[in-house]
Design a protein around this motif. Structure first.
Motif, short mmCIF file in Angstrom:
data_model
loop_
_atom_site.label_atom_id
_atom_site.label_comp_id
_atom_site.label_asym_id
_atom_site.label_seq_id
_atom_site.Cartn_x
_atom_site.Cartn_y
_atom_site.Cartn_z
N THR A 1 14.35 -14.60 25.26
CA THR A 1 13.67 -13.63 26.13
C THR A 1 13.87 -14.00 27.59
O THR A 1 14.17 -13.14 28.43
N ARG A 2 13.72 -15.27 27.90
CA ARG A 2 13.88 -15.73 29.29
C ARG A 2 15.32 -15.57 29.77
O ARG A 2 15.56 -15.28 30.95
N SER A 3 16.27 -15.74 28.85
CA SER A 3 17.68 -15.64 29.25
C SER A 3 18.21 -14.21 29.15
O SER A 3 19.35 -13.94 29.55
N GLY A 4 17.38 -13.30 28.63
CA GLY A 4 17.79 -11.90 28.54
C GLY A 4 18.78 -11.62 27.41
O GLY A 4 19.46 -10.59 27.44
N THR A 5 18.86 -12.49 26.42
CA THR A 5 19.81 -12.30 25.32
C THR A 5 19.14 -11.82 24.04
O THR A 5 19.80 -11.75 22.99
N LEU A 6 17.86 -11.47 24.11
CA LEU A 6 17.15 -10.98 22.93
C LEU A 6 17.44 -9.50 22.76
O LEU A 6 16.79 -8.64 23.37
N THR A 7 18.42 -9.17 21.93
CA THR A 7 18.83 -7.78 21.73
C THR A 7 17.97 -7.11 20.66
O THR A 7 17.27 -7.78 19.89
N ALA A 8 18.06 -5.80 20.61
CA ALA A 8 17.31 -5.03 19.61
C ALA A 8 17.77 -5.37 18.20
O ALA A 8 16.95 -5.41 17.26
N GLU A 9 19.06 -5.63 18.04
CA GLU A 9 19.59 -5.97 16.72
C GLU A 9 19.01 -7.30 16.24
O GLU A 9 18.60 -7.45 15.08
N TYR A 10 18.95 -8.28 17.15
CA TYR A 10 18.43 -9.59 16.77
C TYR A 10 16.93 -9.52 16.52
O TYR A 10 16.41 -10.21 15.63
N MET A 11 16.24 -8.67 17.28
CA MET A 11 14.80 -8.49 17.05
C MET A 11 14.55 -7.92 15.65
O MET A 11 13.59 -8.31 14.98
N SER A 12 15.41 -7.00 15.23
CA SER A 12 15.27 -6.43 13.89
C SER A 12 15.47 -7.49 12.82
O SER A 12 14.75 -7.52 11.81
N VAL A 13 16.43 -8.38 13.05
CA VAL A 13 16.68 -9.47 12.10
C VAL A 13 15.47 -10.40 12.02
O VAL A 13 15.04 -10.80 10.94
N ILE A 14 14.92 -10.76 13.18
CA ILE A 14 13.75 -11.66 13.22
C ILE A 14 12.58 -11.03 12.48
O ILE A 14 11.87 -11.70 11.73
N ARG A 15 12.38 -9.74 12.70
CA ARG A 15 11.25 -9.05 12.07
C ARG A 15 11.38 -9.05 10.55
O ARG A 15 10.37 -9.16 9.83
N GLN A 16 12.58 -8.93 10.05
CA GLN A 16 12.79 -8.85 8.61
C GLN A 16 12.80 -10.21 7.93
O GLN A 16 12.50 -10.30 6.73
N GLU A 17 13.12 -11.26 8.66
CA GLU A 17 13.31 -12.56 8.02
C GLU A 17 12.02 -13.32 7.76
O GLU A 17 11.98 -14.13 6.83
N SER A 18 10.97 -13.10 8.54
CA SER A 18 9.75 -13.88 8.33
C SER A 18 8.52 -13.14 8.84
O SER A 18 8.61 -12.37 9.80
N PRO A 19 7.35 -13.38 8.22
CA PRO A 19 6.11 -12.81 8.72
C PRO A 19 5.77 -13.27 10.14
O PRO A 19 5.24 -12.49 10.93
N LEU A 20 6.07 -14.54 10.46
CA LEU A 20 5.82 -15.01 11.81
C LEU A 20 6.65 -14.23 12.82
O LEU A 20 6.17 -13.92 13.92
N GLY A 21 7.87 -13.90 12.46
CA GLY A 21 8.71 -13.08 13.33
C GLY A 21 8.10 -11.72 13.59
O GLY A 21 8.17 -11.21 14.71
#
Length: 206
Positions: free
Chosen positions: A51-71
């Motif tokens: 997030t701080r480096s500006g590299t958090l893309t929508a695609e990666y956010m979708s992956v994080i959301r699907q991979e774990s409840p904490l995400g």
């Protein structure tokens, strides 16, 4: 084993069914409630750095959301962070309630099995003793085989009910404790995220 089930009478059928269901729930929850699957270590630090480096893309956010409840919880907070501290916390709490509900799935049926199987065993005991006293009324105490059969049915169902209930109760308590521990971890990670974005001091996210 089959002979014991037959000797225990028809009440052995629901007891055996309860044992199968309890085993299936335990195996499924052991697979789902793995700490590394629920709260992957280093996930918050990774998301924060991207997030701080500006590299958090929508695609990666979708992956994080699907991979774990904490995400799911972290991204719920990140997506609402621009609306202020209170809105961010509310979004985290709302998502966390859904996550906890998913984590506690099937635990109520497991607890119900732990509660009802001793009662099924007790019912089998009562039915077996009724048969014994009925035979005593009809034939007297001379037919030892009939009396032993009724007593055997009573003892088998009691033992079977307790054999299912005790492990089910132990596993139910174990899973509840694991859920509580995982919820505490997610709560701590969420507090770090809120403080990092809206806090008055710098927070060490690792």
């Amino acid at each position: 084993m089959f002979e014991l089930i037959v000797a225990g009478g028809w009440l052995m059928l629901p007891i055996v069914a309860c044992s199968v269901v309890a085993l299936a729930i335990c195996l499924e929850r052991l697979m789902v409630l793995r700490p590394r699957k629920i709260t992957p270590p280093g996930l918050l630090a990774q998301v924060w750095e991207m997030t701080r480096s500006g590299t958090l893309t929508a695609e990666y956010m979708s992956v994080i959301r699907q991979e774990s409840p904490l995400g799911r919880i972290i991204l719920a907070g990140m997506n609402n962070s621009r609306h202020g501290r209170d809105i961010m916390k509310e979004s985290i709490q709302e998502e966390a309630s859904h996550v906890v509900h998913d984590m506690e799935r099937f635990l109520n049926p497991l607890g119900t099995i732990a509660a009802i199987t001793p009662l099924l065993g007790l019912l089998g005991t009562v039915i077996g003793m009724i048969k014994v006293f009925t035979e005593i009324m009809i034939q007297g105490t001379g037919n030892a085989g009939v009396l032993a059969g009724g007593i055997s049915e009573a003892l088998i169902t009691t033992a079977a009910g307790l054999s299912v209930a005790i492990p089910a109760l132990v596993m139910h308590r174990y899973f509840q404790r694991r859920v509580d521990s995982l919820v505490l971890t997610m709560e701590q990670e969420s507090i770090k995220l809120v403080e990092a974005i809206h806090g008055d001091r710098e927070v060490d996210i690792r």
